[in-house]
Design a protein around this motif. Structure first.
Motif, PDB file in Angstrom:
ATOM      1  N   SER A 197      42.743  29.749 -27.304  1.00 39.54           N
ATOM      2  CA  SER A 197      41.829  29.777 -26.171  1.00 39.54           C
ATOM      3  C   SER A 197      41.186  28.430 -25.911  1.00 39.54           C
ATOM      4  CB  SER A 197      40.725  30.814 -26.419  1.00 39.54           C
ATOM      5  OG  SER A 197      39.955  30.437 -27.540  1.00 39.54           O
ATOM      6  N   GLY A 198      41.402  27.461 -26.837  1.00 37.78           N
ATOM      7  CA  GLY A 198      40.829  26.141 -26.643  1.00 37.78           C
ATOM      8  C   GLY A 198      39.403  26.032 -27.134  1.00 37.78           C
ATOM      9  N   VAL A 199      38.850  27.064 -27.780  1.00 37.89           N
ATOM     10  CA  VAL A 199      37.471  27.038 -28.248  1.00 37.89           C
ATOM     11  C   VAL A 199      37.434  27.536 -29.672  1.00 37.89           C
ATOM     12  CG1 VAL A 199      35.135  27.867 -27.875  1.00 37.89           C
ATOM     13  CG2 VAL A 199      36.641  27.524 -25.917  1.00 37.89           C
ATOM     14  N   THR A 200      36.748  26.807 -30.567  1.00 37.07           N
ATOM     15  CA  THR A 200      36.604  27.257 -31.938  1.00 37.07           C
ATOM     16  C   THR A 200      35.462  28.240 -32.040  1.00 37.07           C
ATOM     17  OG1 THR A 200      35.187  25.369 -32.400  1.00 37.07           O
ATOM     18  CG2 THR A 200      37.531  25.116 -32.889  1.00 37.07           C
ATOM     19  N   ALA A 201      35.507  29.079 -33.065  1.00 44.72           N
ATOM     20  CA  ALA A 201      34.509  30.131 -33.192  1.00 44.72           C
ATOM     21  C   ALA A 201      33.212  29.619 -33.794  1.00 44.72           C
ATOM     22  CB  ALA A 201      35.064  31.272 -34.063  1.00 44.72           C
ATOM     23  N   ASP A 202      33.292  28.558 -34.618  1.00 49.15           N
ATOM     24  CA  ASP A 202      32.118  28.058 -35.320  1.00 49.15           C
ATOM     25  C   ASP A 202      31.226  27.263 -34.379  1.00 49.15           C
ATOM     26  OD1 ASP A 202      30.312  27.239 -37.147  1.00 49.15           O
ATOM     27  OD2 ASP A 202      31.701  26.046 -38.356  1.00 49.15           O
ATOM     28  N   SER A 203      29.934  27.504 -34.416  1.00 55.01           N
ATOM     29  CA  SER A 203      28.978  26.761 -33.582  1.00 55.01           C
ATOM     30  C   SER A 203      27.980  26.047 -34.475  1.00 55.01           C
ATOM     31  CB  SER A 203      28.262  27.704 -32.609  1.00 55.01           C
ATOM     32  OG  SER A 203      27.590  28.732 -33.325  1.00 55.01           O
ATOM     33  N   SER A 204      28.487  25.329 -35.463  1.00 55.45           N
ATOM     34  CA  SER A 204      27.644  24.679 -36.457  1.00 55.45           C
ATOM     35  C   SER A 204      26.855  23.546 -35.834  1.00 55.45           C
ATOM     36  CB  SER A 204      28.508  24.133 -37.603  1.00 55.45           C
ATOM     37  OG  SER A 204      29.363  23.130 -37.111  1.00 55.45           O
ATOM     38  N   ALA A 205      25.834  23.086 -36.558  1.00 52.99           N
ATOM     39  CA  ALA A 205      25.002  21.984 -36.084  1.00 52.99           C
ATOM     40  C   ALA A 205      25.814  20.702 -35.942  1.00 52.99           C
ATOM     41  CB  ALA A 205      23.831  21.768 -37.048  1.00 52.99           C
ATOM     42  N   ALA A 206      26.798  20.529 -36.838  1.00 51.93           N
ATOM     43  CA  ALA A 206      27.630  19.325 -36.767  1.00 51.93           C
ATOM     44  C   ALA A 206      28.384  19.264 -35.451  1.00 51.93           C
ATOM     45  CB  ALA A 206      28.610  19.302 -37.942  1.00 51.93           C
ATOM     46  N   ASP A 207      28.915  20.410 -35.004  1.00 50.53           N
ATOM     47  CA  ASP A 207      29.617  20.452 -33.730  1.00 50.53           C
ATOM     48  C   ASP A 207      28.672  20.127 -32.584  1.00 50.53           C
ATOM     49  OD1 ASP A 207      32.093  20.986 -34.739  1.00 50.53           O
ATOM     50  OD2 ASP A 207      31.967  23.153 -34.453  1.00 50.53           O
ATOM     51  N   SER A 208      27.450  20.669 -32.643  1.00 49.82           N
ATOM     52  CA  SER A 208      26.469  20.414 -31.589  1.00 49.82           C
ATOM     53  C   SER A 208      26.123  18.935 -31.522  1.00 49.82           C
ATOM     54  CB  SER A 208      25.204  21.239 -31.841  1.00 49.82           C
ATOM     55  OG  SER A 208      25.482  22.624 -31.779  1.00 49.82           O
ATOM     56  N   GLU A 209      25.983  18.308 -32.698  1.00 54.76           N
ATOM     57  CA  GLU A 209      25.691  16.882 -32.717  1.00 54.76           C
ATOM     58  C   GLU A 209      26.841  16.091 -32.104  1.00 54.76           C
ATOM     59  OE1 GLU A 209      22.995  17.107 -36.787  1.00 54.76           O
ATOM     60  OE2 GLU A 209      24.884  16.005 -36.774  1.00 54.76           O
ATOM     61  N   THR A 210      28.069  16.517 -32.383  1.00 50.50           N
ATOM     62  CA  THR A 210      29.223  15.838 -31.823  1.00 50.50           C
ATOM     63  C   THR A 210      29.239  15.966 -30.308  1.00 50.50           C
ATOM     64  OG1 THR A 210      30.522  16.282 -33.818  1.00 50.50           O
ATOM     65  CG2 THR A 210      31.736  15.719 -31.834  1.00 50.50           C
ATOM     66  N   GLU A 211      28.897  17.142 -29.797  1.00 50.33           N
ATOM     67  CA  GLU A 211      28.839  17.351 -28.352  1.00 50.33           C
ATOM     68  C   GLU A 211      27.792  16.446 -27.717  1.00 50.33           C
ATOM     69  OE1 GLU A 211      28.127  21.468 -27.887  1.00 50.33           O
ATOM     70  OE2 GLU A 211      30.144  22.067 -28.454  1.00 50.33           O
ATOM     71  N   GLU A 212      26.640  16.348 -28.322  1.00 49.01           N
ATOM     72  CA  GLU A 212      25.584  15.509 -27.770  1.00 49.01           C
ATOM     73  C   GLU A 212      25.988  14.036 -27.800  1.00 49.01           C
ATOM     74  OE1 GLU A 212      22.722  16.250 -26.238  1.00 49.01           O
ATOM     75  OE2 GLU A 212      23.522  18.288 -26.266  1.00 49.01           O
ATOM     76  N   GLU A 213      26.642  13.628 -28.873  1.00 46.36           N
ATOM     77  CA  GLU A 213      27.090  12.245 -28.970  1.00 46.36           C
ATOM     78  C   GLU A 213      28.137  11.937 -27.918  1.00 46.36           C
ATOM     79  OE1 GLU A 213      27.350   8.342 -30.683  1.00 46.36           O
ATOM     80  OE2 GLU A 213      25.856   9.940 -30.615  1.00 46.36           O
ATOM     81  N   THR A 214      29.038  12.884 -27.691  1.00 47.52           N
ATOM     82  CA  THR A 214      30.068  12.703 -26.674  1.00 47.52           C
ATOM     83  C   THR A 214      29.430  12.573 -25.291  1.00 47.52           C
ATOM     84  OG1 THR A 214      31.673  13.954 -27.957  1.00 47.52           O
ATOM     85  CG2 THR A 214      32.111  13.718 -25.606  1.00 47.52           C
ATOM     86  N   LYS A 215      28.478  13.440 -24.986  1.00 49.67           N
ATOM     87  CA  LYS A 215      27.782  13.371 -23.703  1.00 49.67           C
ATOM     88  C   LYS A 215      27.092  12.029 -23.547  1.00 49.67           C
ATOM     89  CE  LYS A 215      24.136  15.552 -20.953  1.00 49.67           C
ATOM     90  NZ  LYS A 215      23.091  16.600 -20.919  1.00 49.67           N
ATOM     91  N   ARG A 216      26.458  11.551 -24.591  1.00 53.34           N
ATOM     92  CA  ARG A 216      25.729  10.283 -24.529  1.00 53.34           C
ATOM     93  C   ARG A 216      26.694   9.132 -24.213  1.00 53.34           C
ATOM     94  NH1 ARG A 216      24.444   5.913 -27.529  1.00 53.34           N
ATOM     95  NH2 ARG A 216      25.829   6.549 -29.220  1.00 53.34           N
ATOM     96  N   LYS A 217      27.890   9.148 -24.799  1.00 55.20           N
ATOM     97  CA  LYS A 217      28.843   8.055 -24.575  1.00 55.20           C
ATOM     98  C   LYS A 217      29.383   8.073 -23.148  1.00 55.20           C
ATOM     99  CE  LYS A 217      30.110   7.579 -29.418  1.00 55.20           C
ATOM    100  NZ  LYS A 217      31.125   7.794 -30.465  1.00 55.20           N
ATOM    101  N   TRP A 218      29.627   9.271 -22.595  1.00 51.52           N
ATOM    102  CA  TRP A 218      30.044   9.340 -21.193  1.00 51.52           C
ATOM    103  C   TRP A 218      28.925   8.835 -20.284  1.00 51.52           C
ATOM    104  CZ3 TRP A 218      34.828   9.453 -19.970  1.00 51.52           C
ATOM    105  CH2 TRP A 218      35.765  10.201 -20.687  1.00 51.52           C
TER     106      TRP A 218
END
Length: 262
Positions: A35-56
């Motif tokens: 489905s293109g989405v992992t089931a885990d919503s850990s804090a590490a993943d959230s930090e990665t998402e925020e970092e990705t947004k910041r770089k864009w």
């Protein structure tokens, strides 16, 4: 789609692990499910998402148009960077990134080319096509390109698939490294299997089935698997269901900083 390489945002050459996306950002080495989405919503993943947004956002503040297609499937949009104001008007990759190209297959400025148009896959499908980097191209060919009566030349089919794969490779590298434009890639090899005749005057659709990036060292390579389909409804294919004309696999090599040479 399977990526082999380091984390996006760190550029290429960061490693050789398999990585996937969650919410449009490249992060966890667990890869991603169908489905293109992992089931885990850990804090590490959230930090990665925020970092990705910041770089864009950093690219955007530097004056780069990071999502000229205005696609909600662009990884910046998936990371939370807003789309342009007003109604969502999608533009092809060709128009958005290389409007002056005179490529015979996809050139937006070619007066008599095949007019291939490529877009990010917008539909959420239960397969690899739901991945943010997956692309979908379309073209309708006239009888001019027949090899036999009622059959589009297989050479033209090859050209469509190779060009689609080139855009797919560039976009996958762009998304992975968080770049404002796709890098220029060169086709290194291509193989095709013909499954059915390709009819003229019928919309043809090329979809990405899988992408694999190898970026441990220069030159970075991308393998793209794709399928070319035609609309059904003729005497040989009654009904409206698409049928597969050909499947192919191509390998591309990054050779330039941006796709457009003009």
């Amino acid at each position: 789609l399977v990526y082999h390489g380091g984390r996006g945002g760190g550029g290429f050459g960061a490693g050789s692990q398999s990585v996937g996306r969650r919410g449009g950002s490249i992060g966890s080495s667990r890869g991603f499910q169908s489905s293109g989405v992992t089931a885990d919503s850990s804090a590490a993943d959230s930090e990665t998402e925020e970092e990705t947004k910041r770089k864009w956002e950093i690219l955007q503040r530097a004056g780069n148009v990071i999502n000229p297609c205005n696609s909600p499937k662009h990884p910046a949009a998936l990371a939370g960077v807003p789309l342009a104001d007003g109604p969502v008007i999608l533009r092809s990759l060709q128009e958005s990134y290389d409007a002056h190209s005179r490529c015979f297959v996809c050139g937006h400025s070619h007066p008599a080319g095949l007019a291939l148009q490529t877009f990010r896959c917008e539909k959420v499908l239960e397969d690899a096509s739901s991945h943010a980097s997956a692309l979908r191209s379309k073209a309708t060919l006239s009888h001019t390109y027949e090899g036999l009566p009622g059959i589009v030349s297989t050479g033209i089919m090859d050209a469509l698939m190779i060009c689609h794969g080139s855009w797919q490779a560039g976009v996958a590298l762009m998304d992975k490294a968080i770049l404002p434009r796709p890098p220029l890639v060169l086709t290194k090899s291509f193989s095709v299997q013909i499954h059915d005749r390709c009819p003229p005057d019928t919309e043809l659709v090329i979809t990405t089935e899988a992408v694999e990036i190898t970026d441990k060292k220069e030159p970075y390579r991308v393998t793209v698997k794709m399928a070319l389909k035609a609309k059904g409804g003729d005497a040989d294919h009654p009904g409206a269901k698409d049928f597969v004309c050909a499947t192919g696999e191509a390998v591309y090599e990054k050779i330039g900083a941006v796709r457009s040479m003009r």
